[in-house]
Each structure stands twice: as structure tokens, then as C-alpha cells.
Write an enzyme that holds these catalytic residues in place. Structure first.
Site, mmCIF file in Angstrom:
data_model
loop_
_atom_site.group_PDB
_atom_site.id
_atom_site.type_symbol
_atom_site.label_atom_id
_atom_site.label_comp_id
_atom_site.label_asym_id
_atom_site.label_seq_id
_atom_site.Cartn_x
_atom_site.Cartn_y
_atom_site.Cartn_z
ATOM 1 N N GLY A 57 10.601 45.405 26.888
ATOM 2 C CA GLY A 57 9.973 44.118 26.823
ATOM 3 C C GLY A 57 9.301 43.610 28.192
ATOM 4 O O GLY A 57 9.521 44.216 29.226
ATOM 5 N N CYS A 77 14.403 50.953 28.492
ATOM 6 C CA CYS A 77 13.670 50.142 29.522
ATOM 7 C C CYS A 77 14.052 48.614 29.870
ATOM 8 O O CYS A 77 15.162 48.625 30.335
ATOM 9 C CB CYS A 77 12.098 50.194 29.173
ATOM 10 S SG CYS A 77 10.882 49.825 30.456
ATOM 11 N N TYR A 78 13.654 47.894 29.375
ATOM 12 C CA TYR A 78 14.100 46.404 29.505
ATOM 13 C C TYR A 78 15.456 46.097 28.872
ATOM 14 O O TYR A 78 16.468 45.531 29.325
ATOM 15 C CB TYR A 78 13.100 45.146 28.985
ATOM 16 C CG TYR A 78 13.657 43.937 29.157
ATOM 17 C CD1 TYR A 78 13.379 43.174 30.282
ATOM 18 C CD2 TYR A 78 14.318 43.138 28.303
ATOM 19 C CE1 TYR A 78 13.953 41.877 30.599
ATOM 20 C CE2 TYR A 78 14.891 41.915 28.505
ATOM 21 C CZ TYR A 78 14.892 41.303 29.485
ATOM 22 O OH TYR A 78 15.112 39.941 29.948
ATOM 23 N N HIS A 104 10.562 55.605 27.574
ATOM 24 C CA HIS A 104 10.695 55.419 26.306
ATOM 25 C C HIS A 104 10.603 56.459 25.208
ATOM 26 O O HIS A 104 9.842 57.421 25.257
ATOM 27 C CB HIS A 104 9.114 54.732 26.046
ATOM 28 C CG HIS A 104 8.982 53.365 26.643
ATOM 29 N ND1 HIS A 104 9.713 52.274 25.973
ATOM 30 C CD2 HIS A 104 8.828 52.792 27.716
ATOM 31 C CE1 HIS A 104 9.335 51.173 26.637
ATOM 32 N NE2 HIS A 104 8.913 51.703 27.930
ATOM 33 N N GLU A 148 10.941 56.766 22.171
ATOM 34 C CA GLU A 148 10.063 56.446 20.877
ATOM 35 C C GLU A 148 8.549 56.981 21.180
ATOM 36 O O GLU A 148 8.239 57.342 19.986
ATOM 37 C CB GLU A 148 10.080 55.004 20.737
ATOM 38 C CG GLU A 148 9.400 54.056 21.194
ATOM 39 C CD GLU A 148 9.986 53.545 22.629
ATOM 40 O OE1 GLU A 148 10.929 54.417 23.035
ATOM 41 O OE2 GLU A 148 9.693 52.504 23.265
ATOM 42 N N ASP A 168 -0.634 48.487 -2.077
ATOM 43 C CA ASP A 168 0.643 47.665 -2.116
ATOM 44 C C ASP A 168 0.884 47.041 -3.370
ATOM 45 O O ASP A 168 2.048 47.017 -3.967
ATOM 46 C CB ASP A 168 0.676 46.571 -1.013
ATOM 47 C CG ASP A 168 0.403 47.316 0.426
ATOM 48 O OD1 ASP A 168 0.643 48.376 0.551
ATOM 49 O OD2 ASP A 168 -0.273 46.760 1.376
ATOM 50 N N LYS A 171 3.741 51.333 5.952
ATOM 51 C CA LYS A 171 2.532 51.702 4.769
ATOM 52 C C LYS A 171 2.791 53.333 4.458
ATOM 53 O O LYS A 171 3.012 53.300 3.172
ATOM 54 C CB LYS A 171 1.306 51.504 5.361
ATOM 55 C CG LYS A 171 -0.051 51.832 4.640
ATOM 56 C CD LYS A 171 -0.069 50.612 3.958
ATOM 57 C CE LYS A 171 -1.130 50.350 2.959
ATOM 58 N NZ LYS A 171 -1.422 48.998 2.634
#
Ligand code: XMP
Length: 516
Positions: free
Chosen positions: A58, A85-86, A172, A174, A230, A371
Site C-alpha cells: 500500500g 511490503c506495506y 512483491h 506476485e 459475460d 475474465k
């Protein structure tokens, strides 16, 4: 059978630009992950019985007065926690350690070296390349924590309390630039939290069908089918669950692409056997759009008329309790975020805003899916590739690509040019990941040309093709000159009334993807 969402990971969001990415990476491991604002109620966060928590990064500094804090119900409920991180700094602060501004900020690639052995970094190399993006750092970890890895900038690039199963990483995991990021997340999921890989397309479909059946009982469900991915997948899923109790309404606005209305009817009524009402409202839309040139006015007219046509059909069907919508996870996250951002660049529409006499309970079976997961569910339900891989198409349709007079002949010109462009892209297999969106635009000018020794004064077509991940920013696709030449050549030869083709080389921003 248990809900495949049970036993996943709850991600507590502190506002990082990568939070959604954390959820995606975890779901790629067949474990369900859901993102919650850091101040969400505990019941919501724990609703699906997560095996562990991840605290996102963040923009704040934890020592600022109003910095978001780790909720105490998470700290003390015995499930494993990973702070990123944060998230790691917030954990450190909450548990009595010390965080301070670092002398050297670390942005970009860095090397970390393992120190104490731990489950989090087990079976990984001693030295790893990671992605950092932080200004603060840990000066003193909380009691019970040890350093698991160090970087040049900090002795605490990763920390852990292996007894309480609480871990933190300054980098990070990710993002793709952290080479072993997936392996680190897998260690957290499977070794530390003991998650089971339950989240799969097949499991989702089974579970969704059961819950739709349980919720709907013997009531009826209405769906506005646009032919887009969708609403198509929503329809196919609900149809699989309740068959005849679903009625879909497809409104042909006259603003769809070449062959689209026929294709929707063929796939959903003929192949899927769905109860489909196809309404041809072309004349109504063309009448309403006559002499309208202002983009926002066009959008409002189309949105309003669509609702009128849909509502009229719905009333004729009598009492229906449920309305199905193709809301997907990014819509849910985006509408939570956009409630804070005021500026409307373009007004999008869906079937919201129905008149008061039509009150439905909403069913949104795809609300938890990204998606790509929606596409997999579509394929799993037997929808053909041409529906599952359809590019996004705006609600107002060709009206916002037909600049100037919206007349049937001009729409036909646009449809033909657009179909040629898409056809040539498809031949080179460029319609999936390479070009996120591609289409033709008919411009409101005419230009002079020469054909067979004669002067022409005809329409101009602009081609637009963009690459993008999220449609918030985009770049123009670097299509080959040969491809562009073929498309241009075919359009001026095959589409009567067009003598010039141009290629749009604007990025977003400052342009938008659509021209209006
Ligand atoms: P822009 O033009 O804003 O488009 O860069 C971003 C994406 O949104 C689509 N778009 C719409 N989709 N209703 C929709 O459902 C709309 O009114 C609408 N306007 C734009 C556009 O096609 C692109 O994918």
C-alpha cells in the site's frame, strides 16, 4: 461436496496497485482468493473459511497518523499470515517491532540472500532476484521473528515467526519480475496454510449450478443477453442449472457487428436450446438516433431506449422474480473503487435503472471470477470459441463508431469494413491476446480519390487496434504494414462508398479506445 471457495486465502487490501494480481496468482494455483478492504467486517472476511491471510502492499507509511492498521481479529485468530511490503510493515508495527523511513529507497530488481531456513523459502535458491518497491523498512522485527532473507538495503527482506506462522516479505512475490514469486506463494499456500487445490473450472461450475438451483427453486429468471462473453456465460450457466425457467431477451439494436444477431440466435436458441426472445428494435434505435451527433447524447438515448425495449418485453412475460447479470469480479472491484473517483469520461450502461414496476432480485453467478476464468467456464459449458473469445464490444455498439449521420447504409458500410479488418486479423491469429480490441470507425468526413480515371468523393474508414491488459490504458497495436496494406486494399475494393483508409496511432491516454 464443499464449496470450492472454502479454504482459500483472504487478501486484506491496503491499496496496492498489485492487490488484484495477488488474487490472480493464487487462483492460478487452484486456490480461491478474495480481496477485502482492510476495514471489512470480520464476518465478510471469514465467510468462506480462509486457510490464511495475505496483507497487501500500500502507499502509506505505517507511522503516519491515519495509516491503515492490521485488524486485530486477523492478528489473533491463529491462521497463518503473510504480509507483503506495506503489509509486512503493518504487521511489524502491530506486533511491537519498529519501521522507519529507509536511507535508500528500493525500486525495481534486487537480490536477496536466504538466512534462517523456513517453510516460506524452502526448496528455493540461496540467492534470488526479487522486485522491490518501498521507501520504508524494518529496523527491528517483533519479538519471536527472525530474518529469513536479507538484501543489500536491509537485513530484513523477509522475516517470520515460524511458531505463530506469521511471515513478511519486503518484496512483491506476485509480480513476474520476482523470479521465485510463484514458488514462494505456493510455499505459503500449501506448506504453511495447508490449502487444498480445490478451485477449478469444473468445481466452480458444479458449485454454481447447485447454488443457482437452491436459490431459484421453481421461480423464473430473466436475462438480458448481449452476445458478449459475460452475459453469454451467465446465460449458459443458469440455463444448465434451471433450463426452461430461464428466459433470455436479446435486443437487436441494429448497431451490432456483421452477422452478430444471427449468430446469437443460432448459438443460444438453436445450439444451446435456450428460451430466447429476439427482438428486432433496429427501426426504433435508428429513429431515436436521427440527427444526433453528440457522443454523450447518443449514449444516453441508446441506454434509455434499451431499457424501454427490455422492460416492455419483461412486462409481457409476467411475474419474474430474478434478473441475471453478467457482473464479473473486476466490475465489482472497479465499482467499489469508482465510487471514490468522480469524473465521468464516458457513461457506460447496462440493465441498471429499470423502471419501478419491474423489481427483480439480482443473480450474478460470475461475480467472483476474473475474465480469463469466465472464458474457461464458458468453454467448460460448451460455448464455441467465437463467443468465448469475443472481444469487448461497447453497449452503444456501432453508434459510437459511426461518426456523423447514423443511417442504415452508413452502418452497413461500417459493418463491412469492420468485418474485413477482423477477418484479416483472425487469419493471422491476432485476435486473442495480441490485439485486445480491434475495429473500424466510419469518419464524418468525405475525401477525394481517384478510381478508374474518375474522381471520387467518398467515406473514410479509420482502423483502430490496441494492446492493453486492463483497458484503462492502451497502446496502438504495431500491426505489420503488409497486414494493414491487405486490409486497406480489401476495404476500398470490396466496400462500396469508401475510398480512403487510415490507421489510428494514438495511445490511451490521451485518446480513448473508442472514438466517442
Ligand atoms: P474507452 O473508449 O473508454 O473504452 O477507452 C474502454 C473500453 O470500454 C468499452 N466501452 C464500453 N463498454 N459500454 C460498454 O459496455 C459502453 O458504453 C462503453 N464505452 C466504451 C470500449 O469498447 C473499451 O473496451
Amino acid at each position: 461436496m464443499t464449496d470450492p471457495r472454502h479454504g482459500g486465502i483472504a487478501i486484506i487490501d491496503f491499496g496496492s496497485q498489485y492487490t488484484q494480481l495477488i488474487a490472480r496468482r493464487i487462483r492460478e494455483q487452484n486456490v480461491y482468493a478474495e480481496v477485502f478492504p482492510h476495514d471489512a467486517p470480520p464476518d465478510a472476511i471469514n465467510y468462506h473459511h480462509p486457510c490464511g491471510y495475505i496483507l497487501s502492499g500500500g502507499p502509506n507509511s505505517i507511522y503516519e497518523a491515519d495509516a491503515p492498521q492490521v485488524p486485530s481479529h486477523i492478528l489473533y485468530n491463529d491462521r497463518p499470515i503473510l504480509g507483503i511490503c506495506y503489509g509486512m510493515q503493518a504487521l511489524t508495527h502491530a506486533l511491537g517491532g519498529r519501521v522507519a523511513a529507509s536511507q535508500a529507497r528500493e525500486y525495481g530488481a534486487a537480490l536477496i540472500k536466504q538466512r534462517d531456513r523456513s517453510d516460506l523459502l524452502s526448496n528455493l535458491p540461496d540467492v534470488m532476484r526479487v522486485w522491490m518497491s518501498h521507501g520504508d523498512r524494518i529496523e527491528q522485527p517483533p519479538e519471536g521473528f527472525v530474518s529469513l532473507a536479507q538484501s543489500d538495503n536491509s537485513p530484513y527482506a523477509a522475516v517470520g515467526d515460524t511458531t505463530r506462522h506469521i511471515y513478511g516479505v519486503q518484496f512483491h512475490p506476485e509480480v513476474a519480475h520476482t523470479n521465485e514469486g510463484t514458488a514462494i506463494l505456493r510455499n505459503f499456500l500449501f506448506v504453511i496454510c495447508g490449502c487444498q487445490p480445490r478451485w477449478s473450472t469444473a468445481a466452480f461450475i458444479d458449485d454454481a449450478i447447485r447454488s443457482i438451483q437452491a436459490r431459484v427453486g421453481d421461480e423464473r429468471v430473466l436475462l438480458a443477453l448481449s452476445g458478449g462473453v459475460d452475459s453469454a456465460v451467465t446465460g449458459a450457466l443458469i440455463h444448465r442449472a434451471i433450463g426452461e425457467q430461464l428466459t433470455a431477451i436479446f435486443v437487436n439494436t441494429g448497431l451490432l457487428r456483421k452477422n452478430e444477431p444471427e449468430q446469437v440466435v443460432r448459438v443460444f436458441r438453436d445450439e444451446q436450446g435456450m428460451n430466447l426472445i429476439a427482438v428486432d428494435a433496429t427501426e426504433d434505435f435508428l429513429d431515436a438516433l436521427r440527427d444526433q451527433y453528440e457522443p454523450e447524447t447518443k449514449r444516453k438515448i441508446i441506454g434509455g431506449l434499451f431499457i424501454d425495449v427490455f422492460a416492455q418485453q419483461a412486462r409481457q412475460l409476467g411475474d419474474i422474480r430474478f434478473l441475471a447479470q453478467g457482473t464479473i469480479y473486476p466490475d465489482v472491484i472497479e465499482s467499489a473503487a469508482s465510487s471514490k473517483t468522480a469524473k465521468t469520461i464516458k457513461s457506460h450502461h447496462n440493465v441498471g435503472g429499470l423502471p419501478d414496476d419491474l423489481r427483480f432480485e439480482l443473480i450474478e453467478p460470475l461475480r467472483d471470477l476474473f475474465k480469463d476464468e469466465v472464458r474457461r467456464v464458458g468453454s467448460g459449458l460448451g460455448l464455441p470459441d467465437r463467443i468465448v473469445w469475443r472481444q469487448p464490444f461497447p453497449g452503444p455498439g456501432l453508434a459510437i463508431r459511426c461518426l456523423g449521420d447514423i443511417r442504415w447504409e452508413r452502418l452497413e458500410t461500417l459493418r463491412e469494413a469492420d468485418a474485413i479488418f477482423l477477418d484479416e486479423l483472425a487469419r493471422e491469429n491476432l485476435l486473442r491476446d495480441d490485439t485486445a480490441q480491434a475495429f473500424a470507425v466510419l469518419l464524418p468526413v468525405r475525401s477525394v480519390g481517384v478510381m478508374g480515371d474518375n474522381r471520387t468523393y467518398e467515406e473514410v474508414v479509420a482502423l483502430r487496434a490496441v494492446t492493453t491488459d486492463d483497458f484503462m490504458t492502451a497502446d496502438w497495436a504495431r500491426l505489420s504494414y503488409d497486414l494493414l496494406a491487405r486490409v486497406s486494399n480489401r476495404i476500398v475494393n470490396e466496400v462500396p462508398g469508401v475510398n480512403r483508409v487510415v490507421y489510428d496511432i494514438s495511445s490511451k491516454p490521451p485518446a480513448t479506445i473508442e472514438w466517442e
